[in-house]
Write a protein that holds these residues in place. Structure first.
Motif, short mmCIF file in Angstrom:
data_model
loop_
_atom_site.label_atom_id
_atom_site.label_comp_id
_atom_site.label_asym_id
_atom_site.label_seq_id
_atom_site.Cartn_x
_atom_site.Cartn_y
_atom_site.Cartn_z
N THR A 7 93.42 -56.77 -48.86
CA THR A 7 92.91 -55.71 -48.00
C THR A 7 92.18 -54.64 -48.81
O THR A 7 92.28 -53.47 -48.53
CB THR A 7 94.06 -55.06 -47.23
N PRO A 85 100.62 -58.16 -45.02
CA PRO A 85 100.65 -56.73 -44.74
C PRO A 85 101.79 -56.38 -43.78
O PRO A 85 102.18 -57.20 -42.95
CB PRO A 85 99.29 -56.48 -44.07
N GLY A 86 102.31 -55.19 -43.95
CA GLY A 86 103.30 -54.68 -43.00
C GLY A 86 104.74 -55.02 -43.35
O GLY A 86 105.63 -54.80 -42.54
N ALA A 91 107.33 -50.54 -47.27
CA ALA A 91 107.47 -49.20 -46.70
C ALA A 91 108.73 -48.53 -47.24
O ALA A 91 108.71 -47.34 -47.59
CB ALA A 91 107.52 -49.28 -45.18
N LYS A 94 108.07 -47.46 -50.79
CA LYS A 94 107.20 -46.27 -50.81
C LYS A 94 108.01 -45.01 -50.55
O LYS A 94 107.83 -44.00 -51.21
CB LYS A 94 106.10 -46.45 -49.75
N SER A 357 97.30 -54.05 -52.72
CA SER A 357 96.48 -53.57 -51.59
C SER A 357 96.67 -52.06 -51.50
O SER A 357 97.45 -51.47 -52.25
CB SER A 357 96.93 -54.23 -50.30
N ASP A 358 95.97 -51.45 -50.58
CA ASP A 358 96.14 -50.00 -50.38
C ASP A 358 97.60 -49.67 -50.08
O ASP A 358 98.14 -48.69 -50.56
CB ASP A 358 95.27 -49.52 -49.20
N GLU A 359 98.21 -50.51 -49.27
CA GLU A 359 99.57 -50.23 -48.82
C GLU A 359 100.60 -50.63 -49.90
O GLU A 359 101.65 -50.01 -50.03
CB GLU A 359 99.81 -51.01 -47.51
N GLU A 364 105.00 -49.81 -55.79
CA GLU A 364 105.88 -50.53 -54.87
C GLU A 364 106.27 -51.89 -55.46
O GLU A 364 107.41 -52.34 -55.33
CB GLU A 364 105.20 -50.73 -53.50
#
Ligand SMILES: [Zn+2]
Length: 414
Positions: A7, A85-86, A91, A94, A357-359, A364
């Motif tokens: 991404t 992703p996701g 999360a 992070k 990726s950005d996320e 992480e």
């Protein structure tokens, strides 16, 4: 290893705000003996393989030295489920990371040393917390590589290798491709390895598997000379193989390790068959290369069983970087147990933290792989304890070896 979640890159927002939160207590995994878990968590880790991103000041160009092949996008592949992703653990990581600057992150994760596999180092990644593993593939492809390109991914990879070779020529003070192989070897290849060593590198890294199969032969000097004289039109593979051996020999002479990406890689065109670590056996058992220590990065997944047998070679080592990111800790625990039950002195902890990726940043990645690695090691050793294979003091000793001591011995740090 490169990103699975394709991404786009970065947009790193370093946590500049003073973070006053307190790190949450690491969650205990019921599969790990609690006393052993405490011992493993307390070991200052040596991360054998990662790609930390160098923090840059505002106005400074974003760092792109974290990989020799930082491809923005590969053709779509069926990404492993944990790399889509996701994912919730990204999360959670992070949220748990207190400060995103490199040294603070290592402190939080109790990583004493992280080997930064990068094109170059720089401010923000201080020694000795960060040690350097440089890149050597580009030196193997001094001529037109069009015939080696079979898909769009490789087209992008070879363009980047050619750019890196131009950089190495320039850094070596060579303005044009030398006329003879001898000159190229002395003035560019060995000069570059020596310069990396002077710059603090402890290893040269090869991403061969992204470019061609592992079948490194043992060509004669005459064959390599023919390859050079023909401008790579004939005997180009022999020339590449000859240069690889020259680099590996020089690394052995200088006390640098050779890191090789083994097993699965990113992209839908990746040649998994050609990345089987068994194909490296001729190198490990060549008397001329016995001074060179080879580290099979990523544990050759999915060839982890085949790789186990190679650990009997005195110069062969393995790290389990990336396995804590793409698989579940229980799966990694099974792999680790087989290796530890066989030749435990050759097994090294690693994360493969990378700006996926950005996320999913390298921070992480480091967070997740470190926790997964410690948990997997705990599960493996708890199982060995329960089965009466080892005593508790030996379990603790094995934990210290895998998380830290084996790597420090390998690189001559103790
Ligand atoms: Zn990597």
């Amino acid at each position: 290893m490169r990103k699975f979640a394709l991404t786009g890159l970065l947009g790193l927002a370093l946590c500049a705000a003073a973070c006053t939160r307190i790190a949450p207590a690491p969650q205990r995994d019921s599969r790990v003996d609690p006393d052993l878990a405490r011992v493993i968590d307390a070991i200052p880790a040596f991360d054998n393989h990662a790609h930390p991103v160098r923090p840059t000041a505002s106005g400074e160009a974003a760092d792109n030295g974290f990989d020799a092949l930082p491809v923005e996008s590969l053709e779509p592949a069926s990404d492993p489920i944990r790399m889509r992703p996701g994912r919730s653990d990204v999360a959670a990581a992070k949220a748990a990371i207190l400060r995103r600057d490199p040294v603070s992150l290592l402190d939080q994760l109790n990583i004493e040393t992280m080997v930064a596999n990068r094109v170059s180092m720089g401010p923000g990644l201080p020694t000795p917390r960060f040690l350097w593993a440089a890149y050597a593939d580009a030196l193997m492809y001094p001529f037109d590589n069009a015939a080696l390109i079979h898909n769009s991914d490789q087209k992008a990879f070879f363009a980047l290798e050619e750019k890196l070779l131009a950089r190495y020529l320039s850094e070596s003070g060579v303005t044009a491709r030398p006329a003879t192989l001898d000159d190229f070897l002395k003035r560019v290849v060995l000069a570059t390895i020596d310069r990396h060593k002077q710059g603090g590198a402890i290893a040269e890294k090869f991403e061969i598997a992204y470019l061609r199969p592992f079948d490194i032969g043992n060509p004669s000097r005459a064959e390599a000379e023919q390859g050079w004289a023909s401008g790579g039109k004939t005997n180009y593979k022999a020339l590449q193989d000859y240069i690889f051996r020259a680099i590996a020999t020089e690394c052995g002479r200088l006390g640098m390790a050779v890191h090789i990406h083994t097993g699965s890689g990113a992209g839908s065109y990746f040649n998994l068959t050609g990345s089987n670590p068994l194909l490296l056996e001729p190198l490990f058992k060549d008397p001329a290369l016995r001074q060179t220590k080879f580290v099979m990065l990523h544990g050759g997944w999915p060839f982890t069983r085949e790789l186990t047998g190679l650990l009997m070679k005195p110069n062969a080592y393995v790290d389990f970087s990336v396995q804590g990111l793409i698989g579940e800790p229980a799966a990694l625990a099974a792999v680790l147990r087989a290796w530890i039950e066989f030749v435990p002195e050759k097994v090294l902890f690693g994360t493969d933290a990378y700006p996926y990726s950005d996320e999913f940043g390298w921070q992480e990645g480091a967070y997740i792989a470190t926790h997964a690695g410690r948990t997997a090691l705990g599960i493996a050793l708890t199982g060995m304890l329960a089965d009466g294979e080892i005593t508790r003091p030996r379990a603790e000793e094995l934990a210290r070896m895998v998380m830290r001591g084996n790597a420090r011995k390998l690189y001559g740090l103790e």
